[in-house]
Design a protein around this motif. Structure first.
Motif, PDB file in Angstrom:
ATOM      1  N   GLU A  25      36.985  73.560  12.395  1.00  0.00           N
ATOM      2  CA  GLU A  25      38.047  74.227  11.779  1.00  0.00           C
ATOM      3  C   GLU A  25      39.506  74.460  12.995  1.00  0.00           C
ATOM      4  O   GLU A  25      40.717  74.201  12.180  1.00  0.00           O
ATOM      5  CB  GLU A  25      37.663  75.175  11.064  1.00  0.00           C
ATOM      6  CG  GLU A  25      37.217  75.174   9.791  1.00  0.00           C
ATOM      7  CD  GLU A  25      37.105  76.798   8.682  1.00  0.00           C
ATOM      8  OE1 GLU A  25      37.613  77.816   9.302  1.00  0.00           O
ATOM      9  OE2 GLU A  25      36.406  76.508   8.036  1.00  0.00           O
ATOM     10  N   PHE A  30      43.379  74.302  10.950  1.00  0.00           N
ATOM     11  CA  PHE A  30      43.304  74.696  10.692  1.00  0.00           C
ATOM     12  C   PHE A  30      43.479  76.338  10.646  1.00  0.00           C
ATOM     13  O   PHE A  30      43.512  77.132   9.592  1.00  0.00           O
ATOM     14  CB  PHE A  30      41.737  74.457   9.278  1.00  0.00           C
ATOM     15  CG  PHE A  30      42.005  73.290   8.614  1.00  0.00           C
ATOM     16  CD1 PHE A  30      42.626  73.279   7.550  1.00  0.00           C
ATOM     17  CD2 PHE A  30      41.713  72.258   9.080  1.00  0.00           C
ATOM     18  CE1 PHE A  30      42.916  71.815   7.405  1.00  0.00           C
ATOM     19  CE2 PHE A  30      41.283  70.706   8.395  1.00  0.00           C
ATOM     20  CZ  PHE A  30      41.762  71.066   7.712  1.00  0.00           C
ATOM     21  N   ASN A  34      47.415  73.672  10.474  1.00  0.00           N
ATOM     22  CA  ASN A  34      47.486  73.589   8.808  1.00  0.00           C
ATOM     23  C   ASN A  34      46.819  74.528   8.146  1.00  0.00           C
ATOM     24  O   ASN A  34      45.952  74.439   7.158  1.00  0.00           O
ATOM     25  CB  ASN A  34      46.090  72.513   8.758  1.00  0.00           C
ATOM     26  CG  ASN A  34      46.826  71.148   9.276  1.00  0.00           C
ATOM     27  OD1 ASN A  34      47.908  70.375   9.619  1.00  0.00           O
ATOM     28  ND2 ASN A  34      46.151  70.237  10.507  1.00  0.00           N
ATOM     29  N   ASN A  37      45.869  74.751   4.565  1.00  0.00           N
ATOM     30  CA  ASN A  37      44.546  74.550   3.664  1.00  0.00           C
ATOM     31  C   ASN A  37      43.536  74.546   4.443  1.00  0.00           C
ATOM     32  O   ASN A  37      42.918  74.262   3.802  1.00  0.00           O
ATOM     33  CB  ASN A  37      45.282  72.685   3.809  1.00  0.00           C
ATOM     34  CG  ASN A  37      46.832  72.499   3.569  1.00  0.00           C
ATOM     35  OD1 ASN A  37      46.832  72.572   2.368  1.00  0.00           O
ATOM     36  ND2 ASN A  37      46.623  71.704   4.050  1.00  0.00           N
ATOM     37  N   GLN A  38      43.050  75.887   5.058  1.00  0.00           N
ATOM     38  CA  GLN A  38      41.872  76.537   5.111  1.00  0.00           C
ATOM     39  C   GLN A  38      41.011  77.123   3.951  1.00  0.00           C
ATOM     40  O   GLN A  38      39.903  76.478   4.219  1.00  0.00           O
ATOM     41  CB  GLN A  38      42.481  77.343   6.679  1.00  0.00           C
ATOM     42  CG  GLN A  38      40.838  78.380   7.289  1.00  0.00           C
ATOM     43  CD  GLN A  38      40.523  79.582   6.660  1.00  0.00           C
ATOM     44  OE1 GLN A  38      40.961  79.543   5.780  1.00  0.00           O
ATOM     45  NE2 GLN A  38      39.001  79.057   7.267  1.00  0.00           N
ATOM     46  N   PHE A  41      39.355  73.901   3.055  1.00  0.00           N
ATOM     47  CA  PHE A  41      38.715  72.543   3.902  1.00  0.00           C
ATOM     48  C   PHE A  41      37.520  73.727   4.578  1.00  0.00           C
ATOM     49  O   PHE A  41      36.142  73.105   3.852  1.00  0.00           O
ATOM     50  CB  PHE A  41      39.380  72.769   4.968  1.00  0.00           C
ATOM     51  CG  PHE A  41      38.888  72.005   6.386  1.00  0.00           C
ATOM     52  CD1 PHE A  41      38.329  70.450   5.964  1.00  0.00           C
ATOM     53  CD2 PHE A  41      38.202  73.142   7.318  1.00  0.00           C
ATOM     54  CE1 PHE A  41      38.427  69.547   6.799  1.00  0.00           C
ATOM     55  CE2 PHE A  41      36.832  71.620   8.431  1.00  0.00           C
ATOM     56  CZ  PHE A  41      37.327  70.189   8.280  1.00  0.00           C
TER      57      PHE A  41
END
Length: 158
Positions: A25, A30, A34, A37-38, A41
């Motif tokens: 991650e 993430f 990002n 969107n963690q 994911f």
């Protein structure tokens, strides 16, 4: 203790999967660029955790039950795996948040407040105690579900 040797081995694999996933991650962004969107994911790990349960029960069936395993035997073995993973969870979570990404909570709090969540609420959710509690509860609750489902798939067919 040798009765649970296979469960302990797979609980270690489960724990390392969690650490490696957290590292992935971070590597994929993430935890920073990002981060929005963690939450999505991070939940993909459950696919791999279910895979751990399947592989574990195949191992248990072959090497402990001599190729013949009932659903109940698989379920009980899966529950033991869940409890061992639950015991290891606080250590894994502490390691991830202390050494893999010590800034994780700050980043998540910042991202949450940027989306309009109150700071007090974000601080309540993103802290070591809350994450350890969630990790322990998740290990046990998902473990029960995964143990039941995996047992149904791996049991010896009559």
């Amino acid at each position: 203790m040798s009765k649970f040797k296979i469960e302990f081995k797979w609980a270690i694999y489960y724990t390392f999967l969690g650490i490696m996933w957290f590292q992935l991650e971070k590597y994929l962004g993430f935890h920073d660029k990002n981060i929005a969107n963690q939450p999505v994911f991070t939940n993909l790990i459950y696919i791999f955790i279910f895979g751990i349960y399947i592989l574990f029960l195949i191992d248990k069936k072959k090497n402990y039950f001599n190729g013949i395993m009932t659903w109940q035997q698989g379920l009980i073995s899966g529950l033991v795996l869940s409890v061992l993973a639950m015991i290891l969870a606080p250590f894994s979570i502490y390691f991830k948040l202390k050494y893999v990404n010590p800034n994780f909570f700050e980043q998540m709090i910042h991202a949450s407040t940027a989306r309009g969540i109150k700071l007090e609420n974000a601080v309540t959710v993103f802290n070591m105690k809350a994450y350890i509690t969630l990790g322990v509860v998740d290990c046990l609750s998902f473990g029960i579900i995964f143990a039941a489902l995996a047992s149904a798939l791996v049991k010896t067919k009559k």
